[in-house]
Design a protein around this motif. Sequence first.
Motif, PDB file in Angstrom:
ATOM      1  N   LEU A  28      11.435  -0.273  -5.246  1.00 40.39           N
ATOM      2  CA  LEU A  28      10.039   0.165  -5.324  1.00 40.39           C
ATOM      3  C   LEU A  28       9.279  -0.513  -6.457  1.00 40.39           C
ATOM      4  O   LEU A  28       8.119  -0.902  -6.303  1.00 40.39           O
ATOM      5  CB  LEU A  28       9.976   1.684  -5.476  1.00 40.39           C
ATOM      6  CG  LEU A  28      10.373   2.484  -4.226  1.00 40.39           C
ATOM      7  CD1 LEU A  28      10.405   3.966  -4.535  1.00 40.39           C
ATOM      8  CD2 LEU A  28       9.426   2.198  -3.086  1.00 40.39           C
ATOM      9  N   VAL A  29       9.907  -0.670  -7.618  1.00 36.23           N
ATOM     10  CA  VAL A  29       9.243  -1.352  -8.732  1.00 36.23           C
ATOM     11  C   VAL A  29       8.999  -2.822  -8.371  1.00 36.23           C
ATOM     12  O   VAL A  29       7.922  -3.368  -8.634  1.00 36.23           O
ATOM     13  CB  VAL A  29      10.072  -1.219 -10.032  1.00 36.23           C
ATOM     14  CG1 VAL A  29       9.582  -2.172 -11.103  1.00 36.23           C
ATOM     15  CG2 VAL A  29      10.026   0.214 -10.527  1.00 36.23           C
ATOM     16  N   GLY A  30       9.978  -3.476  -7.777  1.00 34.04           N
ATOM     17  CA  GLY A  30       9.808  -4.869  -7.354  1.00 34.04           C
ATOM     18  C   GLY A  30       8.680  -5.017  -6.344  1.00 34.04           C
ATOM     19  O   GLY A  30       7.858  -5.930  -6.436  1.00 34.04           O
ATOM     20  N   ALA A  31       8.612  -4.112  -5.376  1.00 31.60           N
ATOM     21  CA  ALA A  31       7.527  -4.161  -4.384  1.00 31.60           C
ATOM     22  C   ALA A  31       6.181  -3.910  -5.049  1.00 31.60           C
ATOM     23  O   ALA A  31       5.175  -4.539  -4.695  1.00 31.60           O
ATOM     24  CB  ALA A  31       7.785  -3.129  -3.287  1.00 31.60           C
ATOM     25  N   GLY A  32       6.129  -3.021  -6.030  1.00 37.06           N
ATOM     26  CA  GLY A  32       4.873  -2.759  -6.731  1.00 37.06           C
ATOM     27  C   GLY A  32       4.407  -3.961  -7.531  1.00 37.06           C
ATOM     28  O   GLY A  32       3.224  -4.317  -7.515  1.00 37.06           O
ATOM     29  N   GLY A  59       3.157  -6.568  -5.093  1.00 37.91           N
ATOM     30  CA  GLY A  59       1.857  -6.173  -4.556  1.00 37.91           C
ATOM     31  C   GLY A  59       0.735  -6.378  -5.557  1.00 37.91           C
ATOM     32  O   GLY A  59      -0.341  -6.878  -5.215  1.00 37.91           O
ATOM     33  N   LEU A  60       0.962  -6.015  -6.820  1.00 39.56           N
ATOM     34  CA  LEU A  60      -0.053  -6.231  -7.857  1.00 39.56           C
ATOM     35  C   LEU A  60      -0.301  -7.712  -8.094  1.00 39.56           C
ATOM     36  O   LEU A  60      -1.433  -8.126  -8.356  1.00 39.56           O
ATOM     37  CB  LEU A  60       0.363  -5.549  -9.155  1.00 39.56           C
ATOM     38  CG  LEU A  60       0.247  -4.023  -9.161  1.00 39.56           C
ATOM     39  CD1 LEU A  60       0.821  -3.458 -10.443  1.00 39.56           C
ATOM     40  CD2 LEU A  60      -1.188  -3.596  -8.992  1.00 39.56           C
ATOM     41  N   SER A  85      -3.965  -9.366  -7.766  1.00 37.50           N
ATOM     42  CA  SER A  85      -4.595 -10.035  -8.910  1.00 37.50           C
ATOM     43  C   SER A  85      -4.766 -11.530  -8.681  1.00 37.50           C
ATOM     44  O   SER A  85      -5.470 -12.188  -9.429  1.00 37.50           O
ATOM     45  CB  SER A  85      -3.783  -9.799 -10.177  1.00 37.50           C
ATOM     46  OG  SER A  85      -2.559 -10.497 -10.104  1.00 37.50           O
ATOM     47  N   GLY A  86      -4.137 -12.082  -7.677  1.00 40.45           N
ATOM     48  CA  GLY A  86      -4.320 -13.496  -7.362  1.00 40.45           C
ATOM     49  C   GLY A  86      -3.365 -14.419  -8.074  1.00 40.45           C
ATOM     50  O   GLY A  86      -3.529 -15.628  -8.031  1.00 40.45           O
TER      51      GLY A  86
END
Length: 184
Positions: free
Chosen positions: A46-50, A53-54, A58-59
């Motif tokens: 979950l932390v890796g996916a977050g 995703g961020l 953020s680009g």
Amino acid sequence: MAEKYPRDRFDDIPDGLQRVGAHRAPRPKGRGWIAVGWAALAVVVLVGAGIFGLSLVSGSISFHGAPNSASGTPTPTATPTPTPTIVPTVDPSLTVNVLNGTTTSGLGTKVGAVLTQAGWKVGAVANADKQDLTQTIVYYSDPKNQAAALGAAKSLPGATVALTQDFAASGADLTVVVGSDYKG
């Protein structure tokens, strides 16, 4: 009434089985660590996916392909936009202060006269706080006065321009600090 069934081998549970209920055996020792391991794995995923995703939001990660990628599709090259050339101008509505940064007496007054002859409105002429400056610089504090600063520098051979807020409080639009490189 409930019927009574005769007693059989399933009614007596041997003492050595250590069962809890009819179908459960006691848990083997150390089985609690399996749940902790699964929870830790879930947290890492979950932390890796977050973070991923961020990074997308953020680009900082882009899936548009790298230049000269092996995908076969040519990457379009951006045509550089030409940088507008700033034309030096003489604006008599602007005030120019002159500071002598050398030990040559009267050099500030001489530079002020050159600027007045070129069409500039000279305000104050004074000595700079340092007398060992080697470069003649025209300072401007407002970016819209860059063309005028270039025009003043063009009137003074060898002068350069610089954007700074150091002389903004003087009230002058431009400030010329004369250095020992002035050949006028």
